[in-house]
Design a protein around this motif. Structure first.
Motif, PDB file in Angstrom:
ATOM      1  N   GLY A 183       0.888  -1.126   0.032  1.00  0.00           N
ATOM      2  CA  GLY A 183      -0.188  -0.107  -0.012  1.00  0.00           C
ATOM      3  C   GLY A 183       0.670   1.278  -0.005  1.00  0.00           C
ATOM      4  O   GLY A 183       0.412   2.249   0.334  1.00  0.00           O
ATOM      5  N   LEU A 184       2.077   0.998  -0.201  1.00  0.00           N
ATOM      6  CA  LEU A 184       3.004   2.252  -0.380  1.00  0.00           C
ATOM      7  C   LEU A 184       2.290   3.160  -1.568  1.00  0.00           C
ATOM      8  O   LEU A 184       2.515   4.401  -1.279  1.00  0.00           O
ATOM      9  N   GLY A 185       2.059   2.592  -2.518  1.00  0.00           N
ATOM     10  CA  GLY A 185       1.564   3.321  -3.743  1.00  0.00           C
ATOM     11  C   GLY A 185       0.297   3.976  -3.192  1.00  0.00           C
ATOM     12  O   GLY A 185       0.160   5.112  -3.720  1.00  0.00           O
ATOM     13  N   PHE A 186      -0.461   3.473  -2.388  1.00  0.00           N
ATOM     14  CA  PHE A 186      -1.639   4.072  -2.132  1.00  0.00           C
ATOM     15  C   PHE A 186      -1.394   5.346  -1.145  1.00  0.00           C
ATOM     16  O   PHE A 186      -1.985   6.140  -1.337  1.00  0.00           O
ATOM     17  N   THR A 187      -0.595   5.149  -0.239  1.00  0.00           N
ATOM     18  CA  THR A 187      -0.082   6.201   0.788  1.00  0.00           C
ATOM     19  C   THR A 187       0.487   7.411  -0.088  1.00  0.00           C
ATOM     20  O   THR A 187       0.107   8.567   0.077  1.00  0.00           O
ATOM     21  N   LEU A 188       1.533   6.937  -1.011  1.00  0.00           N
ATOM     22  CA  LEU A 188       1.861   8.004  -2.016  1.00  0.00           C
ATOM     23  C   LEU A 188       0.921   8.819  -2.628  1.00  0.00           C
ATOM     24  O   LEU A 188       0.885  10.034  -2.915  1.00  0.00           O
ATOM     25  N   PHE A 189      -0.095   7.872  -3.156  1.00  0.00           N
ATOM     26  CA  PHE A 189      -1.197   8.505  -3.981  1.00  0.00           C
ATOM     27  C   PHE A 189      -2.019   9.550  -2.977  1.00  0.00           C
ATOM     28  O   PHE A 189      -2.311  10.719  -3.342  1.00  0.00           O
ATOM     29  N   ILE A 190      -2.285   9.051  -1.701  1.00  0.00           N
ATOM     30  CA  ILE A 190      -3.204  10.201  -0.675  1.00  0.00           C
ATOM     31  C   ILE A 190      -2.300  11.319  -0.521  1.00  0.00           C
ATOM     32  O   ILE A 190      -2.672  12.408  -0.591  1.00  0.00           O
ATOM     33  N   PRO A 207       5.562  20.185   5.671  1.00  0.00           N
ATOM     34  CA  PRO A 207       5.747  18.584   6.229  1.00  0.00           C
ATOM     35  C   PRO A 207       5.293  17.564   5.186  1.00  0.00           C
ATOM     36  O   PRO A 207       5.860  16.482   5.233  1.00  0.00           O
ATOM     37  N   LEU A 208       4.599  17.925   4.238  1.00  0.00           N
ATOM     38  CA  LEU A 208       3.911  17.358   3.295  1.00  0.00           C
ATOM     39  C   LEU A 208       5.179  16.842   2.094  1.00  0.00           C
ATOM     40  O   LEU A 208       5.073  15.580   1.848  1.00  0.00           O
ATOM     41  N   LYS A 209       5.801  17.940   1.693  1.00  0.00           N
ATOM     42  CA  LYS A 209       6.645  17.724   0.958  1.00  0.00           C
ATOM     43  C   LYS A 209       7.889  16.771   1.599  1.00  0.00           C
ATOM     44  O   LYS A 209       8.361  15.929   0.817  1.00  0.00           O
ATOM     45  N   ALA A 210       8.161  17.111   2.630  1.00  0.00           N
ATOM     46  CA  ALA A 210       9.064  16.414   3.669  1.00  0.00           C
ATOM     47  C   ALA A 210       8.611  14.596   3.517  1.00  0.00           C
ATOM     48  O   ALA A 210       9.635  13.853   3.227  1.00  0.00           O
ATOM     49  N   MET A 211       7.423  14.371   3.811  1.00  0.00           N
ATOM     50  CA  MET A 211       6.877  13.146   3.700  1.00  0.00           C
ATOM     51  C   MET A 211       7.084  12.506   2.349  1.00  0.00           C
ATOM     52  O   MET A 211       7.772  11.353   2.125  1.00  0.00           O
ATOM     53  N   LEU A 212       6.719  13.277   1.402  1.00  0.00           N
ATOM     54  CA  LEU A 212       6.760  12.649  -0.028  1.00  0.00           C
ATOM     55  C   LEU A 212       8.276  12.502  -0.338  1.00  0.00           C
ATOM     56  O   LEU A 212       8.612  11.409  -0.745  1.00  0.00           O
ATOM     57  N   HIS A 213       9.246  13.438   0.111  1.00  0.00           N
ATOM     58  CA  HIS A 213      10.674  13.310  -0.138  1.00  0.00           C
ATOM     59  C   HIS A 213      11.152  12.038   0.485  1.00  0.00           C
ATOM     60  O   HIS A 213      11.852  11.276  -0.276  1.00  0.00           O
ATOM     61  N   SER A 214      10.621  11.857   1.770  1.00  0.00           N
ATOM     62  CA  SER A 214      10.987  10.508   2.353  1.00  0.00           C
ATOM     63  C   SER A 214      10.706   9.405   1.624  1.00  0.00           C
ATOM     64  O   SER A 214      11.800   8.348   1.751  1.00  0.00           O
ATOM     65  N   TYR A 215       9.698   9.398   0.841  1.00  0.00           N
ATOM     66  CA  TYR A 215       9.459   7.972   0.238  1.00  0.00           C
ATOM     67  C   TYR A 215       9.988   8.068  -1.169  1.00  0.00           C
ATOM     68  O   TYR A 215      10.647   7.015  -1.642  1.00  0.00           O
ATOM     69  N   TYR A 216      10.587   9.204  -1.738  1.00  0.00           N
ATOM     70  CA  TYR A 216      11.302   9.088  -2.869  1.00  0.00           C
ATOM     71  C   TYR A 216      12.774   8.863  -2.720  1.00  0.00           C
ATOM     72  O   TYR A 216      13.306   8.142  -3.666  1.00  0.00           O
ATOM     73  N   TYR A 217      13.207   9.005  -1.551  1.00  0.00           N
ATOM     74  CA  TYR A 217      14.843   9.063  -1.575  1.00  0.00           C
ATOM     75  C   TYR A 217      15.102   7.665  -0.623  1.00  0.00           C
ATOM     76  O   TYR A 217      15.864   7.809   0.292  1.00  0.00           O
ATOM     77  N   THR A 218      14.406   6.784  -0.806  1.00  0.00           N
ATOM     78  CA  THR A 218      14.942   5.398   0.027  1.00  0.00           C
ATOM     79  C   THR A 218      15.262   4.370  -0.991  1.00  0.00           C
ATOM     80  O   THR A 218      14.901   3.204  -0.806  1.00  0.00           O
ATOM     81  N   GLY A 219      15.925   4.841  -1.908  1.00  0.00           N
ATOM     82  CA  GLY A 219      16.523   4.058  -2.979  1.00  0.00           C
ATOM     83  C   GLY A 219      17.621   2.841  -2.573  1.00  0.00           C
ATOM     84  O   GLY A 219      18.277   2.292  -3.431  1.00  0.00           O
ATOM     85  N   THR A 220      17.752   2.681  -1.056  1.00  0.00           N
ATOM     86  CA  THR A 220      18.729   1.512  -0.566  1.00  0.00           C
ATOM     87  C   THR A 220      18.250   0.195  -0.986  1.00  0.00           C
ATOM     88  O   THR A 220      17.221   0.017  -1.197  1.00  0.00           O
ATOM     89  N   PRO A 221      19.422  -0.719  -1.223  1.00  0.00           N
ATOM     90  CA  PRO A 221      19.129  -1.847  -1.695  1.00  0.00           C
ATOM     91  C   PRO A 221      17.976  -2.691  -1.299  1.00  0.00           C
ATOM     92  O   PRO A 221      17.091  -3.200  -2.192  1.00  0.00           O
ATOM     93  N   PRO A 222      17.687  -2.865  -0.026  1.00  0.00           N
ATOM     94  CA  PRO A 222      16.322  -3.486   0.462  1.00  0.00           C
ATOM     95  C   PRO A 222      15.243  -3.272  -0.311  1.00  0.00           C
ATOM     96  O   PRO A 222      14.189  -4.032  -0.450  1.00  0.00           O
ATOM     97  N   TYR A 223      14.871  -1.697  -0.484  1.00  0.00           N
ATOM     98  CA  TYR A 223      13.857  -1.301  -0.920  1.00  0.00           C
ATOM     99  C   TYR A 223      13.683  -1.092  -2.425  1.00  0.00           C
ATOM    100  O   TYR A 223      12.703  -0.757  -2.822  1.00  0.00           O
TER     101      TYR A 223
END
Lengths: 399, 108
Positions: A265-272, A325-341
């Motif tokens: 549901g990450l897609g869903f969260t992002l979407f919201i 804060p909203l932008k910060a949240m969005l950024h946090s999802y975008y910048y998690t390109g470490t291997p496990p994810y």
């Protein structure tokens, strides 16, 4: 061949070459600025326009209907810079830019050229006359010889980018001195200098250095050093910029990259999140729109005496502040390109897209069903799209 | 700094006095004044003259009337008011005194 502009001077039309028109407008604008606060300002300007018109008439004849740019320049020099006789009477003479040059009687071109010659260096000052807040924009406009409105618009636009314009503005308001004495005012307006003048001066400095060497070897050495220095400066600047950008990025991912974890549901969260942001943007845009058109935001009118543009800047800053804060949240999802994810993000992308598509379809369907205007608009779409909508309806009906 | 630059403030200060003199002699318009001053040490330009004349009019030293010209639109012809003539007389006297002082000072 030059383009020609027609001007109205005291009820008579004159045709000027376009660059001549620009020069004349600059001259008159400058005169108006100089006379700001003088109760007879309009009358003096009218007198001056009249005098210019008279000189134009003298320059024209039966077979000459256009005043050339050079003639306009000459006439402006004959007129001399407009100086307020009431303000700063004592000091005005001390600037040394007075047109009373006895060596050139009649105030020929030489007099005016001397007044704005290389003697008066151009400096950046705040100019209070005709300023909206502190005169920063005014001073910049005079310094770079552009219209003040352009500078103001640029600052407003810059404010959209994380309030950068506002920050720069306040810094300058504190740092840049105000032009208060006539000498400083003359320096603020400066001579004919433009941005071009800067490049010119840098080059002049370079050649000045050249002149001090006599033999060829030293010449070459100087040239080489100058070039290297310029290159070195450029390189340093670029490296610093990229370093600090890198640093920021690292800080960011270090700080936000810790806790986010892919979950169903990450897609869903992002979407919201995106929807909320879109909604915020819509609200912000509408607020600005209604402020500009009606002078009120959601029924709250701007206090009297505060210009609309301040309201707009305030709204933009407020928008950035609230959505941060909203932008910060969005950024946090975008910048998690470490291997496990990484792998999960590969899934999240298409999923996200699907959710979006679904949402749009639902929106169109809802609109078609419940909002007559949307229904009508859909009906009026070109047949091909209409067909697609019909297909979609059929498909939906089958489900 | 040449003598010419040194005297800029003085020439500027004297300009009003000279305008009073010129306008007192004849009813003139700005081009006449410029014409009369050109060739002297006090040669000046419209950019200086118009603001100064409007200041003098505000101080009720001069007044103007519109007069038709043979070519072009009507022009402003300036003349002195009573107050202006009074001022001219005072300034002339003062100027006499100053130039007398300049002449005699230091002579033995």
């Amino acid at each position: 061949m030059n383009k020609v502009t027609t001007v109205n001077l005291n009820g008579n039309a004159y045709q000027l070459e376009e660059s001549g028109y620009d020069a004349l407008r600059d001259y008159l604008d400058h005169a108006a600025r100089q006379l700001d606060g003088n109760p007879d300002r309009d009358e003096i300007i009218t007198d001056i326009e009249q005098a210019v018109a008279e000189k134009f008439r003298a320059a024209l004849g039966a077979f000459k209907t256009v005043v050339s740019a050079r003639e306009v320049e000459k006439i402006i020099q004959e007129m001399g810079p407009v100086q307020d006789a009431t303000a700063g009477n004592g000091e005005a003479g001390a600037t040394g830019s007075g047109p009373h040059d006895a060596t050139t009687p009649g105030g020929g071109p030489g007099a005016a050229a001397a007044a704005t010659g290389p003697g008066t260096a151009k400096r950046l000052y705040k100019i209070n006359e005709g300023a909206m807040i502190s005169g920063v924009c005014n001073g910049l406009a005079a310094y770079f010889h552009v219209d003040v409105t352009i500078v103001r618009v640029l600052f407003t636009l810059l404010t959209f980018i994380w309030g950068a314009g506002l920050l720069v503005y306040f810094l300058m308001a504190f740092i840049v001195p105000t032009a208060s004495t006539p000498g400083e005012k003359a320096a603020a307006q400066g001579g004919p200098a433009t941005a071009q003048e800067f490049i010119h001066r840098a080059k002049a400095g370079y050649y000045e250095g050249m002149k001090t060497f006599h033999d060829k070897q030293a010449h070459r050495e100087w040239k080489r050093r100058f070039k290297r220095e310029m290159r070195g400066w450029k390189y340093n600047f670029q490296r610093e910029m990229s370093d600090s950008a890198h640093q920021w990025q690292q800080n960011w991912s270090h700080h936000w990259g810790q806790h986010p974890r892919y979950f169903v549901g990450l897609g869903f969260t992002l979407f919201i999140l995106k929807m909320v942001k879109l909604l915020c943007f819509g609200f912000g845009a509408y607020a600005v729109y209604s402020l500009v058109t009606t002078g009120a935001v959601f029924g709250v009118a701007l206090p009297a005496g505060i210009p609309v543009w301040i309201g707009v800047v305030f709204l933009i800053v407020l928008y950035h502040f609230l959505t941060w804060p909203l932008k910060a949240m969005l950024h946090s999802y975008y910048y998690t390109g470490t291997p496990p994810y990484g792998a999960c993000r590969a899934v999240a992308g298409p999923l996200d897209g699907l959710v979006w598509l679904g949402f749009i379809v639902v929106l169109v369907w809802l609109g078609d069903h419940y909002v007559p205007q949307v229904h009508e608009a859909l009906q009026q779409l070109p047949p091909a799209i209409h067909q697609a909508v019909a297909d979609l309806k059929q498909w939906w009906a089958r489900q | 700094m040449g003598i010419n630059e040194k005297f800029i403030p003085i020439r500027k200060g004297l300009l009003e006095f000279l305008l009073l003199k010129i306008i007192d002699a004849n009813q003139v318009y700005v081009a006449d004044i410029l014409q009369e001053l050109s060739g002297t040490e006090f040669a000046t330009q419209e950019g200086t003259l118009y603001p100064l004349l409007s200041k003098m009019r505000r101080e009720e030293l001069v007044d103007y009337v519109w007069k038709e010209s043979e070519a072009g639109p009507p022009r402003k012809y300036y003349s002195l008011t009573v107050k202006g003539r009074e001022q001219l007389r005072e300034t002339s006297d003062y100027w006499q005194k100053i130039s007398g002082t300049v002449k005699t000072l230091g002579q033995k």
